[in-house]
Scaffold this active site. Structure first.
Site, PDB file in Angstrom:
ATOM      1  N   ASP A   8       0.902  -1.150   0.000  1.00 43.51           N
ATOM      2  CA  ASP A   8       0.000   0.000   0.000  1.00 43.51           C
ATOM      3  C   ASP A   8       0.940   1.199   0.000  1.00 43.51           C
ATOM      4  OD1 ASP A   8      -1.374   2.271   0.784  1.00 43.51           O
ATOM      5  OD2 ASP A   8      -2.821   1.159   1.971  1.00 43.51           O
ATOM      6  N   HIS A   9       0.998   1.907  -1.128  1.00 47.35           N
ATOM      7  CA  HIS A   9       2.069   2.912  -1.244  1.00 47.35           C
ATOM      8  C   HIS A   9       1.947   4.030  -0.195  1.00 47.35           C
ATOM      9  CE1 HIS A   9      -0.819   5.297  -3.583  1.00 47.35           C
ATOM     10  NE2 HIS A   9      -0.011   6.336  -3.403  1.00 47.35           N
ATOM     11  N   HIS A  31      -5.899   2.859   1.963  1.00 45.33           N
ATOM     12  CA  HIS A  31      -5.175   4.050   2.435  1.00 45.33           C
ATOM     13  C   HIS A  31      -5.833   4.657   3.685  1.00 45.33           C
ATOM     14  CE1 HIS A  31      -3.234   3.481  -1.288  1.00 45.33           C
ATOM     15  NE2 HIS A  31      -3.902   4.325  -2.029  1.00 45.33           N
TER      16      HIS A  31
HETATM   17  C1  BG6 Z   1      -4.043   4.827  -5.549  1.00 46.40           C
HETATM   18  C2  BG6 Z   1      -5.444   4.845  -6.085  1.00 46.40           C
HETATM   19  O1  BG6 Z   1      -3.873   3.758  -4.662  1.00 46.40           O
HETATM   20  O2  BG6 Z   1      -3.779   6.037  -4.864  1.00 46.40           O
HETATM   21  C3  BG6 Z   1      -5.636   6.024  -7.000  1.00 46.40           C
HETATM   22  O3  BG6 Z   1      -5.682   3.644  -6.788  1.00 46.40           O
HETATM   23  C4  BG6 Z   1      -5.240   7.307  -6.314  1.00 46.40           C
HETATM   24  O4  BG6 Z   1      -6.978   6.115  -7.448  1.00 46.40           O
HETATM   25  C5  BG6 Z   1      -3.853   7.183  -5.693  1.00 46.40           C
HETATM   26  O5  BG6 Z   1      -5.242   8.342  -7.268  1.00 46.40           O
HETATM   27  C6  BG6 Z   1      -3.543   8.381  -4.824  1.00 46.40           C
HETATM   28  O6  BG6 Z   1      -2.221   8.306  -4.421  1.00 46.40           O
HETATM   29  P1  BG6 Z   1      -1.433   9.607  -3.985  1.00 46.40           P
HETATM   30  O7  BG6 Z   1      -0.109   9.095  -3.535  1.00 46.40           O
HETATM   31  O8  BG6 Z   1      -1.355  10.478  -5.196  1.00 46.40           O
HETATM   32  O9  BG6 Z   1      -2.234  10.238  -2.892  1.00 46.40           O
END
Ligand code: BG6
Length: 516
Positions: free
Chosen positions: A202-203, A265
């Site tokens: 989960d980034h 997230h």
């Molecule tokens: C991803 C979702 O996990 O996170 C996307 O699939 C979303 O829909 C993105 O745009 C948002 O990531 P960040 O790092 O730009 O907040």
């Protein structure tokens, strides 16, 4: 007999405002990473550029290999040319020369075994065995979730998971479509890989400020006594995106906001704020504490969902001075799509620390600003000491800014200078970029997470228990919304803060969302 406690009193004498931060050198074994979907969107946008940066920054061992696996026919050389396009940032000939010789390509179908046989040969050829004759292999599933079972089964039947290979598997979110399918998926993957080989990414957990939540909470003693129902009125977590669905229509139509952001997230952020201190900073202890949070989130029924959650879908509107289309007008989206792009909801965590403290969560696409933030709203002082006209309207708020501003800020009331008694709101602010001294390198989320996987550290990856527990929280919402589709979409304009009902959710309880 009393136990002698370590003497930390002298620490104050030796305290220096800038502690010595050493740039960590990672001890990473030579490895080979196989990227399934090596020519896809995720590989192009995130994985390959990240690996390139890690190589430039000399964070990778001298011996490593990256094998792109995808269905189109390409030679190694053609794959290198393909990757070069996405490594333009910080591109220079010497770095590229160094990086590109580690790149290889295997073409094959994800679903039949001929490609895996080719892969097996190439692994024998390319991956260097360690002293014990074992090859370290990381499989990255940069493919749509529906392909995971067949890839996992093929890897297993071609004996590419265990034995002479020491393997790890990185799987992207969402893991499954609900709790039941996440369990099924896990059962299939578990036939091929043990839990300690599976890295569910989960980034958000790779973001500096997200990791900092635990440091902030557990490295400072002053907030912990306040971190509970006695002092905290409520918590807000916002993940607002300014972008629309972009080019991910196919995925998003089938997923919607709850599977895309809330289940992962938002739940991760919630757990980091709410969890108990782990007994040590190790993967299992931290992950277990998070699971306990999900397990204590009050279960919600249809009536609760109708009252305390809000769904939305953006219509056309204006963003940055330009007209932007509504969700239903975006490329490849059905003109009558019922997919929600906005969620707001209230959750309760029924434990001693958080009983009766509402957690308000919201997220949406095409909102007014891109902002991810956690705000802890403290209770008002027990007595209104000052005259009502100048009493604190805004309570103390502690803000943990995740993006775009990585900061921590505490809202306080002070006396406004002058002869009258007036309160004035001020901020104590810490800014990640401005206030940290030294040669700071802000690691991109994927950098940190790939390095952790290479090191074999699962702390920032979700456990299967965690995934199932997160699905258990959101499954009722998904089911209710799918069974009783909302008829009033679109119900917020692109470039706004979401549907009116989201405002009402808090207003009905005498509160309001933070305004940016
Ligand atoms: C991803 C979702 O996990 O996170 C996307 O699939 C979303 O829909 C993105 O745009 C948002 O990531 P960040 O790092 O730009 O907040």
């Amino acid at each position: 007999m009393t136990e002698k406690r370590p003497d930390i009193s002298s620490a104050a004498d030796t305290y220096s405002p800038i502690c010595e931060i050493t740039r960590e050198k990672f001890n990473i074994e030579p490895f080979t990473m196989v990227i399934f979907g090596g020519t896809g969107d995720l590989s192009r946008r995130k994985l390959l550029p990240t690996l390139y940066h890690l190589c430039i920054d000399q964070n990778l061992p001298d011996e490593f290999a990256i094998i792109g696996f995808a269905s189109s026919e390409k030679s190694d050389e053609e794959y290198r040319e393909f990757v070069q396009e996405f490594s333009e940032d910080q591109f220079n000939d010497a770095c590229w020369e160094n990086f590109s010789r580690h790149l290889f390509y295997v073409s094959g179908s994800f679903e039949d075994n001929s490609g895996y046989k080719k892969l097996s040969h190439r692994l024998e050829e390319i991956a260097r065995p360690n002293e014990d004759g074992v090859r370290e292999i990381i499989y990255y599933m940069a493919v749509p979730p529906r392909l995971l079972p067949s890839i996992s089964e093929q890897l297993s039947s071609c004996k590419l998971c265990k034995g002479k290979f020491n393997t790890r598997l990185i799987v992207e979110k969402p893991f499954g479509r609900d709790r039941a399918s996440a369990k099924d998926l896990n059962r299939i993957i578990a036939d091929a890989f043990d839990e300690n080989q599976i890295y569910r990414i989960d980034h958000y957990l790779g973001k500096e400020t997200v990791q900092n939540i635990l440091f902030f909470r557990f490295a400072n003693s002053i907030f912990e006594p306040l971190w509970n129902r006695r002092y905290i009125d409520h918590v807000q977590i916002t993940v607002a995106e300014s972008l629309g669905v972009e080019n991910r229509a196919r995925f998003y139509e089938g997923a919607g906001v709850v599977r895309d952001i809330v289940q992962n997230h938002l739940m991760q952020l919630l757990a980091l704020v709410a969890m108990e201190p782990p007994i040590s900073f190790e993967a299992d202890y931290i992950r277990n504490e998070k699971v306990k949070v999900y397990q204590t989130i009050r279960s919600i029924d249809d009536e609760y969902i109708d009252r305390f959650t809000v769904q939305g879908q953006y219509g056309k509107g204006r963003f940055n001075g330009k007209d932007v289309p509504g969700y239903r007008e975006e490329k490849d989206i059905a003109s009558d799509s019922g997919t929600p792009t906005f969620f707001a909801g209230k959750f309760h965590i029924d434990n001693w620390r958080w009983a009766d403290v509402p957690f308000y969560l919201r997220t949406g696409k095409r909102m007014k600003k891109r902002i991810t933030e956690i705000s802890i709203h403290f209770r008002q002082p027990p007595l209104r000491l000052f005259s009502s006209s100048c009493d604190i309207r805004e309570p103390n708020i502690l803000i943990l800014g995740v993006q775009p501003h990585e900061n921590i800020s505490l809202h306080l009331g002070v006396k406004y200078p002058g002869v009258s008694n007036q309160l004035y709101p001020v901020n104590m602010n810490f800014d990640y970029e401005e206030d940290i001294q030294g040669d700071v390198h802000f690691a991109m989320p994927y950098e940190r997470l790939l390095i952790d996987c290479m090191k074999g550290d699962q702390t920032l990856f979700a456990s299967q228990d965690g995934i199932e527990a997160m699905w258990s929280v959101v499954d009722p919402v998904i089911r209710r919304w799918e069974e009783k589709p909302y008829k009033g979409f679109p119900n917020y304009a692109a470039g706004s803060w979401g549907p009116e009902k989201a405002k009402e959710l808090l207003a009905n309880e005498g509160r309001q969302w933070r305004i940016y």
